[in-house]
Motif scaffolding. Sequence first.
Motif, PDB file in Angstrom:
ATOM      1  N   MET B 188       0.840  -1.327  -0.121  1.00 18.83           N
ATOM      2  CA  MET B 188      -0.157   0.255  -0.087  1.00 18.83           C
ATOM      3  C   MET B 188       0.700   1.131   0.147  1.00 18.83           C
ATOM      4  O   MET B 188       0.397   2.455   0.087  1.00 18.83           O
ATOM      5  CB  MET B 188      -0.653  -0.297   1.276  1.00 18.83           C
ATOM      6  N   SER B 189       2.107   0.702   0.341  1.00 13.98           N
ATOM      7  CA  SER B 189       3.259   2.416   0.595  1.00 13.98           C
ATOM      8  C   SER B 189       4.289   2.020  -0.567  1.00 13.98           C
ATOM      9  O   SER B 189       4.258   2.387  -2.375  1.00 13.98           O
ATOM     10  CB  SER B 189       3.547   2.369   1.860  1.00 13.98           C
ATOM     11  N   ASP B 190       5.505   2.283  -0.298  1.00 12.79           N
ATOM     12  CA  ASP B 190       6.874   1.274  -1.161  1.00 12.79           C
ATOM     13  C   ASP B 190       6.121   0.917  -2.379  1.00 12.79           C
ATOM     14  O   ASP B 190       7.262   1.088  -3.173  1.00 12.79           O
ATOM     15  CB  ASP B 190       7.805   1.017  -0.211  1.00 12.79           C
ATOM     16  N   ARG B 191       5.890  -0.776  -2.492  1.00  7.66           N
ATOM     17  CA  ARG B 191       5.382  -1.254  -3.541  1.00  7.66           C
ATOM     18  C   ARG B 191       3.945  -0.788  -4.024  1.00  7.66           C
ATOM     19  O   ARG B 191       3.414  -1.824  -5.531  1.00  7.66           O
ATOM     20  CB  ARG B 191       5.124  -2.761  -3.018  1.00  7.66           C
ATOM     21  N   SER B 192       3.659   0.679  -3.984  1.00 10.89           N
ATOM     22  CA  SER B 192       2.185   0.397  -4.348  1.00 10.89           C
ATOM     23  C   SER B 192       2.859   1.232  -6.066  1.00 10.89           C
ATOM     24  O   SER B 192       3.670   1.373  -6.605  1.00 10.89           O
ATOM     25  CB  SER B 192       1.426   1.412  -4.178  1.00 10.89           C
ATOM     26  N   PRO B 193       1.510   1.353  -6.719  1.00  3.19           N
ATOM     27  CA  PRO B 193       1.389   1.153  -8.826  1.00  3.19           C
ATOM     28  C   PRO B 193       2.019   2.809  -8.740  1.00  3.19           C
ATOM     29  O   PRO B 193       2.628   3.098  -9.806  1.00  3.19           O
ATOM     30  CB  PRO B 193       0.109   0.922  -8.692  1.00  3.19           C
ATOM     31  N   LEU B 194       2.223   3.296  -7.374  1.00  4.33           N
ATOM     32  CA  LEU B 194       2.416   5.088  -7.553  1.00  4.33           C
ATOM     33  C   LEU B 194       3.551   5.351  -7.376  1.00  4.33           C
ATOM     34  O   LEU B 194       4.188   6.092  -8.283  1.00  4.33           O
ATOM     35  CB  LEU B 194       2.047   5.806  -6.728  1.00  4.33           C
ATOM     36  N   LEU B 195       4.016   4.534  -7.343  1.00  3.06           N
ATOM     37  CA  LEU B 195       6.331   4.276  -6.724  1.00  3.06           C
ATOM     38  C   LEU B 195       6.601   3.240  -8.108  1.00  3.06           C
ATOM     39  O   LEU B 195       7.617   3.820  -8.440  1.00  3.06           O
ATOM     40  CB  LEU B 195       6.657   3.788  -5.597  1.00  3.06           C
ATOM     41  N   PRO B 200       1.480  -4.861  -7.238  1.00  4.48           N
ATOM     42  CA  PRO B 200       2.152  -6.066  -5.745  1.00  4.48           C
ATOM     43  C   PRO B 200       0.781  -7.025  -6.099  1.00  4.48           C
ATOM     44  O   PRO B 200      -0.053  -7.165  -5.117  1.00  4.48           O
ATOM     45  CB  PRO B 200       1.532  -5.405  -4.870  1.00  4.48           C
ATOM     46  N   TRP B 201       0.437  -7.798  -6.597  1.00  2.00           N
ATOM     47  CA  TRP B 201      -0.473  -9.337  -7.434  1.00  2.00           C
ATOM     48  C   TRP B 201      -0.509 -10.617  -5.814  1.00  2.00           C
ATOM     49  O   TRP B 201      -1.766 -10.459  -5.329  1.00  2.00           O
ATOM     50  CB  TRP B 201      -0.201  -9.645  -8.679  1.00  2.00           C
ATOM     51  N   THR B 202       1.128 -10.723  -5.552  1.00  2.00           N
ATOM     52  CA  THR B 202       1.384 -11.581  -4.332  1.00  2.00           C
ATOM     53  C   THR B 202       0.676 -10.842  -3.385  1.00  2.00           C
ATOM     54  O   THR B 202      -0.192 -12.026  -2.674  1.00  2.00           O
ATOM     55  CB  THR B 202       2.565 -11.840  -4.334  1.00  2.00           C
ATOM     56  N   ALA B 203       0.653 -10.004  -3.284  1.00  2.00           N
ATOM     57  CA  ALA B 203       0.154  -9.399  -1.916  1.00  2.00           C
ATOM     58  C   ALA B 203      -1.391  -9.493  -2.127  1.00  2.00           C
ATOM     59  O   ALA B 203      -1.502  -9.473  -0.780  1.00  2.00           O
ATOM     60  CB  ALA B 203       1.264  -7.536  -1.620  1.00  2.00           C
ATOM     61  N   MET B 204      -1.333  -8.483  -2.882  1.00  2.00           N
ATOM     62  CA  MET B 204      -3.379  -8.655  -2.969  1.00  2.00           C
ATOM     63  C   MET B 204      -3.431 -10.489  -3.117  1.00  2.00           C
ATOM     64  O   MET B 204      -4.744 -10.113  -2.372  1.00  2.00           O
ATOM     65  CB  MET B 204      -3.548  -7.946  -4.459  1.00  2.00           C
ATOM     66  N   ALA B 205      -3.275 -10.749  -3.259  1.00  2.00           N
ATOM     67  CA  ALA B 205      -3.882 -12.473  -3.378  1.00  2.00           C
ATOM     68  C   ALA B 205      -3.887 -12.481  -2.194  1.00  2.00           C
ATOM     69  O   ALA B 205      -4.545 -13.324  -1.293  1.00  2.00           O
ATOM     70  CB  ALA B 205      -3.098 -13.472  -4.710  1.00  2.00           C
ATOM     71  N   PHE B 206      -2.427 -12.705  -1.577  1.00  2.00           N
ATOM     72  CA  PHE B 206      -2.616 -12.562   0.292  1.00  2.00           C
ATOM     73  C   PHE B 206      -3.569 -11.923   1.672  1.00  2.00           C
ATOM     74  O   PHE B 206      -4.300 -12.404   1.101  1.00  2.00           O
ATOM     75  CB  PHE B 206      -0.698 -12.722   0.524  1.00  2.00           C
TER      76      PHE B 206
END
Lengths: 297, 227
Positions: B188-195, B200-206
């Motif tokens: 939701m921050s450093d690895r978000s699409p804005l940056l 972050p598909w894996t995190a979203m699936a998790f």
Amino acid sequence: MSDFIIETSQLTKSFKGHPALRGLDLRVPVGSIFGFLGRNGAGKTTTIKTLMGLLRSDSGSALVFGISVQDEKRSVDIRRRIGFVTEDKELYPYMTVEQIIRFTRPFFPKWRDDLERRYLRMFELPPAKKIPDLSKGTRSKLMLLLAIARGAELLILDEPTDGLDPAATEDVLRELVAVAASEGTTMFFSSHQLGEVETIADQIAIIDQGKTIVAGSLDDLKARYQRITVVFGELAQAPARWVEGVESVREEGRMVSILASNNVEAIVEQARSIPGAAVERFPVTLKEIFLEHVRSN
Amino acid sequence: MLWYKGWLETRFRLVLVLVVVALLILTQSNGSAKADVRGVIFIAGMSVWLQCIFLAAAGIVTQQSLQAAKGLHGSTLFTLTLPVSRFRLLAVRAGLGWLEMAGGIGTICCLLWFLFPVIRSSATPQEMAQFAAVLMVCGSAFYCITVLLATVLDDLWRVWGSLLCYGALGWLANKIPAPAAVNLFQAMSDRSPLLTHRMPWTAMAFALGLAAALFFAALKVVQIREY
């Protein structure tokens, strides 16, 4: 198909080690108006909540429409066939009368629009009024409308006339009897108003300390019980022991008041055999039967 | 009709939550000329957290809670005696709350897009939409924590319990960071699409799996509860 719409067998339930139901046996015949009586804390609400699936019994069984109330999958079917009025008559505070009717209606495929219109008119329920702005009596009437209009086979009513004035109580009781007669609806209601129960019920059960202590046809119970007063002459005395069938004896000076549950003729004969005794028989009210049983229990 | 009932219960509280969050963003946007993307992302993340806490505080998840609180509200008794399974009752309540949270996130992202020029200059509208989707999906796990807590805590502890839980999670996330692939905070921050300009598909699936597990746990609590 069973003759009984509600059947419990040895139902037990405890809360934190305190027993609320201690082997309750109950049978409510189909089509009856069944009065469920007991003192405060006797287990009435616990019984009703168990039948509605809100509580799980510790042991024993409870069937409604022949279906176990513990059967979660079928419990929805049970509730679809029941109209329920809660004791506290609380409904959603953010809804109006019209909104809650509109909300409740789709849950019940057998909803009766004619009964809805009838009771809206008869109970003088204002459709646009918010529920918190209704008096307790009016909320009671609204709950009755919501219970009756759903076309239920069984009405479970917890203190249905609570908060109603005498005239409204009369109207409600009359309508309940009319619904039972015309729709074949079974009515299972809990009430502290013994006079009302006596007016409309044809079957009753009295529970105390979580057990049924008296159950059966109200007419049979009242026919079975009699009060016998014996006024003794100056030299006469009450017998040391009365024949079988005496539930209680109360002595007031030279008068003895006997509550008899059976063998009435033999008791009367024994009383008349006392020289100089004047004997009279009176019918008993449901209140007397109730008080006698809960006190002696 | 359960959705209708839930909407009647929660609509004013939803507006209140959105107003509070919008004010927070507006006050932060005063310094928008100096804001960088990470700062904006931080504001978005905080807004999501605040929404979850407000949802718990306002009882949006559990207005007329399905928990066996002392002094059970009578209208809850009316609800529980309707011919509706407890699964459906919980699913509708939680689903409506999630939709309201998602709507709030969408509103927040729109506000961020229009109030912070740095976002418009560094990301496309599609990436902003992707960021909103990441917040909704990853936020679902935190939302379902609220759902579970609401089924086990009574009115008094619902808010404080949620605050404590989120605080503990935040502290744990700092002390013992989860692997990057499943780190929801990073997603939701450093690895978000804005940056990263990637999802972050894996995190979203998790997050979805975790949300499902938490919801299932809440369902089990509700199903075995006595009222």
